[in-house]
Design an enzyme around this catalytic site. Structure first.
Site, PDB file in Angstrom:
ATOM      1  N   LYS A  69       0.814  -1.238   0.000  1.00  0.00           N
ATOM      2  CA  LYS A  69       0.000   0.000   0.000  1.00  0.00           C
ATOM      3  C   LYS A  69       0.841   1.280   0.000  1.00  0.00           C
ATOM      4  CE  LYS A  69      -4.347  -1.490   2.158  1.00  0.00           C
ATOM      5  NZ  LYS A  69      -5.293  -1.213   3.240  1.00  0.00           N
ATOM      6  N   ASP A 105     -10.108   3.322   1.542  1.00  0.00           N
ATOM      7  CA  ASP A 105     -10.305   2.927   2.948  1.00  0.00           C
ATOM      8  C   ASP A 105     -10.958   4.064   3.732  1.00  0.00           C
ATOM      9  OD1 ASP A 105      -9.261   0.357   2.793  1.00  0.00           O
ATOM     10  OD2 ASP A 105      -7.224   0.986   3.271  1.00  0.00           O
TER      11      ASP A 105
END
Ligand code: NDP
Length: 289
Positions: A69, A105
Site C-alpha cells: 500500500k 479505505d
C-alpha cells in the site's frame, strides 16, 4: 482482449486470506457484469514488474494490500490527492495507459460511521468532540484523514511507538491545521478517553489470534461512538466491553462496514457502477469467518 470484459483483482503477499474476491465476486454475479476479480499473489520485490504487467494484461486495475500500500505510491503515474495525504493507496486504476492510485479505505470508514450513526459529523453536533485514535499504522492513516477532513476539533493519537504517533500528528497537522493534533504515549491511553466523542482502535490488538486490547473505558463519556477497524472477530473484546458498560449507551462500529464500503468505491472505479452493501453480501462475507 475482449473490450467488454473487465478484469480486476487484489495484489498482495499473502493474499489468500483476503475477503475481497468474495465481495467483488458477489457484485459481479449480482449485476451480471462481464468480468472477473482475481487473486494476484505478488511479493514485495516483484511489485514494479507486477504493476507494469497490469497494463500489459489489460487489467482495469486492482486493489493493493499488505505489503504494497505504501511502496506502490512511488511507482504510479498519478496519485489522487486524498491518497497522497493518507500516504497509502489501496486501489489502482488503469486510465488511458496510466496507473492512477486511490485510497478508498477512508471512504469505507466514513460510510461505516454513517451507516451506524446516520447524520454523523465530526465538526458539529452531538457526534463532534475530541477523538481518540489508538494505533499509528496503515489503518490509522485512513481513519485520521477522515477525521481531519471532516473537521474533528481535536484528535489524540495514542500508539505503542510514540515516535510514530508524533510523526503522524505532525504530518496530518500540516494537512488539517484546523484540528488540534496530540500524540500521546501508550500508557496514557486510558486517560486519553476523557471527554471523547469517538474512540477508534486501529491497532491489531483484539484481532483473532492476537492478544486483546487492554483499555479501561472509565474515562470515556457514555455517549461516545466506539469503533474498531478489526473485522475478525466482528465483535472484538473492546466492542463487547463498550456494549456491556453499565452506564454505556455506546453505538459500536466494527470493521466489516469499512471493508465492504471501501470495496464499493473500488468496484465503481473499475466496473462503472456503484453496488450496494446488502444483507446478502454481509452474509456471504460473514460465512468466510
Ligand atoms: P499496521 O501493522 O500498519 O499497524 C499496526 C498497529 O498496531 C501499530 O500502531 C502498532 O503499534 C499496533 N500494535 C501492534 N501490536 C501491538 C501491541 N502488542 N501493543 C500495542 N500496539 C500494537 O497494521 P494496519 O494498520 O494495516 O492494520 C491494523 C488492523 O486494522 C488489522 O487488524 C487490520 O486487519 C485492520 N484493518 C481493517 C481494515 C478494514 O477495512 N476494516 C482496513 C485495514 C486494516 P507500533 O506502531 O508500536 O508497532
Amino acid at each position: 482482449m475482449d473490450p467488454t470484459y473487465t478484469l480486476a483483482g487484489i495484489m498482495g503477499w499473502p493474499v489468500r486470506y483476503s475477503r475481497s474476491p468474495v465481495i467483488h465476486g458477489h457484485w459481479i454475479r449480482e449485476h451480471g457484469v462481464k468480468g472477473d476479480y482475481v487473486m494476484l499473489p505478488v511479493q514485495a520485490t516483484n511489485l514494479p514488474d507486477a504493476l507494469r504487467g497490469l497494463k500489459a494484461m489489460g487489467f482495469a486495475g486492482c486493489n493493493l494490500t499488505i505489503p504494497h500500500k505504501v511502496a506502490a505510491l512511488a511507482l504510479l503515474d498519478r496519485v489522487d490527492p486524498l491518497a497522497a495525504r493518507i500516504g497509502a493507496v489501496n486501489t489502482l486504476v488503469v486510465k488511458d495507459g496510466a496507473l492512477v492510485g486511490y485510497n478508498t479505505d477512508a471512504e469505507g470508514y466514513i460510510q461505516s460511521l454513517r451507516e451506524a450513526c446516520p447524520g454523523w459529523r465530526a465538526d458539529a453536533g452531538p457526534t463532534s468532540g475530541p477523538m481518540a485514535v489508538l494505533g499509528a499504522g496503515g489503518a490509522a492513516r485512513a481513519v485520521l484523514a477522515v477525521l481531519g477532513e471532516q473537521g474533528a476539533p481535536e484528535i489524540r493519537i495514542c500508539n505503542r511507538s510514540l515516535d510514530k504517533a508524533q510523526a503522524l500528528a505532525a504530518e496530518f497537522g500540516a494537512h488539517y491545521p484546523g484540528t488540534r493534533w496530540l500524540a500521546l504515549p501508550w500508557d496514557q491511553r486510558h486517560a486519553a478517553l476523557e471527554g471523547c466523542a469517538q474512540l477508534v482502535n486501529t491497532t491489531s490488538l483484539g484481532m483473532t489470534g492476537q492478544e486483546a486490547l487492554d483499555l479501561r473505558l472509565d474515562a470515556l463519556p457514555p455517549t461516545a461512538l466506539v469503533c474498531d477497524v478489526i473485522y475478525t472477530p466482528l465483535e472484538t473484546p473492546l466492542l463487547a466491553a463498550a456494549r456491556l458498560r453499565p452506564a454505556g449507551q455506546h453505538v459500536t462500529v466494527n470493521g466489516l462496514g469499512m471493508l465492504l464500503h471501501q470495496a464499493r468505491a473500488a468496484f465503481q472505479h473499475w466496473f462503472g457502477l456503484l453496488p450496494e452493501v446488502t444483507p446478502a453480501l454481509r452474509r456471504a462475507v460473514e460465512a468466510t469467518f
